[in-house]
Scaffold this active site. Structure first.
Site, PDB file in Angstrom:
ATOM      1  N   TYR A 135      -5.195  14.505   2.299  1.00 33.22           N
ATOM      2  CA  TYR A 135      -4.424  13.855   2.240  1.00 33.22           C
ATOM      3  C   TYR A 135      -3.677  14.522   3.203  1.00 33.22           C
ATOM      4  O   TYR A 135      -2.116  14.107   3.010  1.00 33.22           O
ATOM      5  CB  TYR A 135      -3.796  13.208   1.209  1.00 33.22           C
ATOM      6  CG  TYR A 135      -4.078  11.930   0.505  1.00 33.22           C
ATOM      7  CD1 TYR A 135      -4.450  11.275   1.305  1.00 33.22           C
ATOM      8  CD2 TYR A 135      -5.034  11.883  -0.279  1.00 33.22           C
ATOM      9  CE1 TYR A 135      -5.045   9.891   0.695  1.00 33.22           C
ATOM     10  CE2 TYR A 135      -5.688  11.022  -1.077  1.00 33.22           C
ATOM     11  CZ  TYR A 135      -5.710   9.768   0.179  1.00 33.22           C
ATOM     12  OH  TYR A 135      -6.337   8.459  -0.545  1.00 33.22           O
ATOM     13  N   PHE A 168       5.512   9.713  -1.125  1.00 29.36           N
ATOM     14  CA  PHE A 168       4.710   9.753  -2.299  1.00 29.36           C
ATOM     15  C   PHE A 168       3.836  10.392  -3.022  1.00 29.36           C
ATOM     16  O   PHE A 168       3.391  10.456  -3.114  1.00 29.36           O
ATOM     17  CB  PHE A 168       4.725   8.020  -2.134  1.00 29.36           C
ATOM     18  CG  PHE A 168       3.510   7.590  -0.692  1.00 29.36           C
ATOM     19  CD1 PHE A 168       2.467   7.869  -0.471  1.00 29.36           C
ATOM     20  CD2 PHE A 168       4.328   7.334   0.192  1.00 29.36           C
ATOM     21  CE1 PHE A 168       1.201   8.080   0.904  1.00 29.36           C
ATOM     22  CE2 PHE A 168       4.060   7.430   1.440  1.00 29.36           C
ATOM     23  CZ  PHE A 168       2.386   7.365   1.232  1.00 29.36           C
ATOM     24  N   ARG A 210     -13.076  -0.289   6.617  1.00 35.53           N
ATOM     25  CA  ARG A 210     -11.187  -0.565   6.269  1.00 35.53           C
ATOM     26  C   ARG A 210     -10.758  -1.927   5.832  1.00 35.53           C
ATOM     27  O   ARG A 210     -10.270  -2.338   5.369  1.00 35.53           O
ATOM     28  CB  ARG A 210     -11.075   0.194   7.338  1.00 35.53           C
ATOM     29  CG  ARG A 210     -10.455   1.612   7.416  1.00 35.53           C
ATOM     30  CD  ARG A 210      -9.875   2.131   7.001  1.00 35.53           C
ATOM     31  NE  ARG A 210      -8.407   1.503   7.396  1.00 35.53           N
ATOM     32  CZ  ARG A 210      -7.798   2.501   7.213  1.00 35.53           C
ATOM     33  NH1 ARG A 210      -8.100   3.800   6.188  1.00 35.53           N
ATOM     34  NH2 ARG A 210      -6.389   2.256   7.143  1.00 35.53           N
ATOM     35  N   THR A 234      -3.440  -1.499   2.927  1.00 35.22           N
ATOM     36  CA  THR A 234      -3.081  -0.458   2.176  1.00 35.22           C
ATOM     37  C   THR A 234      -2.650  -1.337   0.937  1.00 35.22           C
ATOM     38  O   THR A 234      -2.851  -0.231  -0.111  1.00 35.22           O
ATOM     39  CB  THR A 234      -2.668   0.575   2.457  1.00 35.22           C
ATOM     40  OG1 THR A 234      -2.786   1.216   3.930  1.00 35.22           O
ATOM     41  CG2 THR A 234      -1.862   1.858   1.732  1.00 35.22           C
ATOM     42  N   ARG A 261      -9.417  -4.438  -2.738  1.00 38.12           N
ATOM     43  CA  ARG A 261      -7.988  -4.527  -2.535  1.00 38.12           C
ATOM     44  C   ARG A 261      -7.626  -6.138  -2.969  1.00 38.12           C
ATOM     45  O   ARG A 261      -6.731  -5.971  -3.873  1.00 38.12           O
ATOM     46  CB  ARG A 261      -7.194  -3.891  -1.407  1.00 38.12           C
ATOM     47  CG  ARG A 261      -7.294  -1.939  -1.421  1.00 38.12           C
ATOM     48  CD  ARG A 261      -6.856  -0.619  -0.481  1.00 38.12           C
ATOM     49  NE  ARG A 261      -6.759   0.349  -0.379  1.00 38.12           N
ATOM     50  CZ  ARG A 261      -7.000   0.945   0.206  1.00 38.12           C
ATOM     51  NH1 ARG A 261      -6.317   0.396   1.914  1.00 38.12           N
ATOM     52  NH2 ARG A 261      -7.068   1.856   0.475  1.00 38.12           N
ATOM     53  N   ASN A 309      -4.376   1.190  -5.688  1.00 40.06           N
ATOM     54  CA  ASN A 309      -4.826   0.259  -4.816  1.00 40.06           C
ATOM     55  C   ASN A 309      -6.673   0.815  -4.655  1.00 40.06           C
ATOM     56  O   ASN A 309      -7.704   0.562  -4.087  1.00 40.06           O
ATOM     57  CB  ASN A 309      -4.653   0.400  -3.103  1.00 40.06           C
ATOM     58  CG  ASN A 309      -4.713   1.981  -2.687  1.00 40.06           C
ATOM     59  OD1 ASN A 309      -5.031   3.143  -2.872  1.00 40.06           O
ATOM     60  ND2 ASN A 309      -4.375   1.664  -1.356  1.00 40.06           N
ATOM     61  N   HIS A 336     -10.680   4.381  -1.487  1.00 39.17           N
ATOM     62  CA  HIS A 336     -10.102   4.912   0.291  1.00 39.17           C
ATOM     63  C   HIS A 336     -11.771   4.814   1.485  1.00 39.17           C
ATOM     64  O   HIS A 336     -12.672   4.403   0.553  1.00 39.17           O
ATOM     65  CB  HIS A 336      -9.970   6.615  -0.231  1.00 39.17           C
ATOM     66  CG  HIS A 336      -9.999   7.450   1.468  1.00 39.17           C
ATOM     67  ND1 HIS A 336      -8.816   7.649   1.952  1.00 39.17           N
ATOM     68  CD2 HIS A 336     -11.016   7.949   2.092  1.00 39.17           C
ATOM     69  CE1 HIS A 336      -9.027   8.457   3.511  1.00 39.17           C
ATOM     70  NE2 HIS A 336     -10.409   8.216   3.276  1.00 39.17           N
ATOM     71  N   GLU A 385     -13.538  14.043   6.296  1.00 33.79           N
ATOM     72  CA  GLU A 385     -13.888  14.076   5.427  1.00 33.79           C
ATOM     73  C   GLU A 385     -15.461  14.589   4.192  1.00 33.79           C
ATOM     74  O   GLU A 385     -15.817  14.615   3.499  1.00 33.79           O
ATOM     75  CB  GLU A 385     -13.027  12.739   4.878  1.00 33.79           C
ATOM     76  CG  GLU A 385     -12.113  12.496   5.320  1.00 33.79           C
ATOM     77  CD  GLU A 385     -11.273  11.025   5.207  1.00 33.79           C
ATOM     78  OE1 GLU A 385     -12.118  10.232   5.483  1.00 33.79           O
ATOM     79  OE2 GLU A 385      -9.437  10.687   5.779  1.00 33.79           O
TER      80      GLU A 385
HETATM   81  N1  UDP Z   1      -0.048   5.193  -0.632  1.00 34.08           N
HETATM   82  C1  UDP Z   1       1.286   5.284  -1.545  1.00 34.08           C
HETATM   83  N2  UDP Z   1       2.600   5.015  -1.251  1.00 34.08           N
HETATM   84  C2  UDP Z   1       2.475   4.513   0.190  1.00 34.08           C
HETATM   85  C3  UDP Z   1       1.882   4.749   1.394  1.00 34.08           C
HETATM   86  C4  UDP Z   1       0.386   4.666   0.485  1.00 34.08           C
HETATM   87  O1  UDP Z   1       1.071   5.628  -3.041  1.00 34.08           O
HETATM   88  O2  UDP Z   1       3.382   3.908   0.297  1.00 34.08           O
HETATM   89  C5  UDP Z   1      -1.001   5.680  -1.044  1.00 34.08           C
HETATM   90  C6  UDP Z   1      -2.148   4.452  -1.866  1.00 34.08           C
HETATM   91  O3  UDP Z   1      -2.880   5.390  -2.173  1.00 34.08           O
HETATM   92  C7  UDP Z   1      -3.109   5.060   0.058  1.00 34.08           C
HETATM   93  C8  UDP Z   1      -2.753   6.164   0.241  1.00 34.08           C
HETATM   94  O4  UDP Z   1      -1.331   6.689   0.138  1.00 34.08           O
HETATM   95  O5  UDP Z   1      -3.989   4.402   0.097  1.00 34.08           O
HETATM   96  C9  UDP Z   1      -2.947   7.126   2.083  1.00 34.08           C
HETATM   97  O6  UDP Z   1      -2.425   5.903   2.745  1.00 34.08           O
HETATM   98  P1  UDP Z   1      -2.489   5.317   3.714  1.00 34.08           P
HETATM   99  O7  UDP Z   1      -1.140   5.124   4.723  1.00 34.08           O
HETATM  100  O8  UDP Z   1      -3.592   6.661   5.459  1.00 34.08           O
HETATM  101  O9  UDP Z   1      -3.444   3.787   4.176  1.00 34.08           O
HETATM  102  P2  UDP Z   1      -5.008   3.437   3.539  1.00 34.08           P
HETATM  103  O10 UDP Z   1      -5.816   4.906   4.879  1.00 34.08           O
HETATM  104  O11 UDP Z   1      -5.631   4.294   2.113  1.00 34.08           O
HETATM  105  O12 UDP Z   1      -5.262   2.319   3.549  1.00 34.08           O
HETATM  106 MG    MG Z   2      -5.637   6.096   5.257  1.00 34.90          MG
END
Ligand code: UDP
Ligand code: MG
Length: 160
Positions: free
Chosen positions: A60, A68, A96, A102, A113, A123, A126, A137
């Site tokens: 990450y 966060f 996706r 998300t 989700r 959520n 990943h 990854e």
């Molecule tokens: N996340 C969070 N708060 C936020 C945005 C993201 O806790 O406001 C966490 C959530 O678990 C998310 C991960 O960070 O899945 C990675 O964020 P990303 O924007 O890459 O979302 P994703 O690709 O998982 O949809």
């Molecule tokens: Mg992401």
């Protein structure tokens, strides 16, 4: 030749999918794997794994400046995750879509989700956001020898 053709057609793209600790604790592992299996992607790697902190931070790293980020690292390292490598033409974007937005409250019903979670911070799953990150990854989470090259028996019934 009959069986090698689908491999060539499927082997264009890879994505890293991970059931997060909440998904493991909530007994959603089978359900989540099943959605990718049924769709018809090729499973290349699968393991239950306790993620060390440095790996979570590397995974990450693009989110390092976000407020966060510390709680995200705590969350991902709080229990075992299930790591998966899936292959197939268009698998990154399709995965996706299967996963959904998300924020689970914004994720469409029918997505993982959308059906199984209520908060962004929990959520359940990943999925890589680009083919480049899929490769990155998978290389990060799997060692050499943990990935399988194989042709599923159903391959000729998935790809013409
Ligand atoms: N996340 C969070 N708060 C936020 C945005 C993201 O806790 O406001 C966490 C959530 O678990 C998310 C991960 O960070 O899945 C990675 O964020 P990303 O924007 O890459 O979302 P994703 O690709 O998982 O949809
Ligand atoms: Mg992401």
């Amino acid at each position: 030749a009959f069986l090698s053709k689908p491999v060539a057609s499927m082997g264009t793209e890879e994505t890293y999918i991970m059931v997060k600790p909440d998904g493991v604790h909530r007994c959603l592992v089978g359900e989540i794997i099943s959605r990718f299996e049924k769709k018809g992607f090729l499973l290349k790697g699968l393991k239950l794994f306790q993620c060390p902190k440095d790996l979570a931070q590397e995974h990450y790293k693009d989110l390092k400046e976000k407020s966060f980020y510390p709680s995200l690292i705590d969350y991902i390292t709080s229990g075992p995750v299930v790591c998966m490598a899936w292959e197939g033409a268009g698998v990154v974007a399709s995965a996706r879509k299967l996963i959904g937005a998300t924020n689970p409250l914004q994720a469409e019903p029918g997505t993982i989700r959308g059906d199984l979670a209520v908060q962004t911070g929990r959520n359940v799953v990943h999925g890589s956001d680009s083919p480049e990150n899929g490769k990155r990854e998978i290389a990060l989470w799997f060692k050499e020898g943990e990935l399988c090259q194989w042709v599923p028996a159903q391959a000729p019934w998935l790809i013409e």
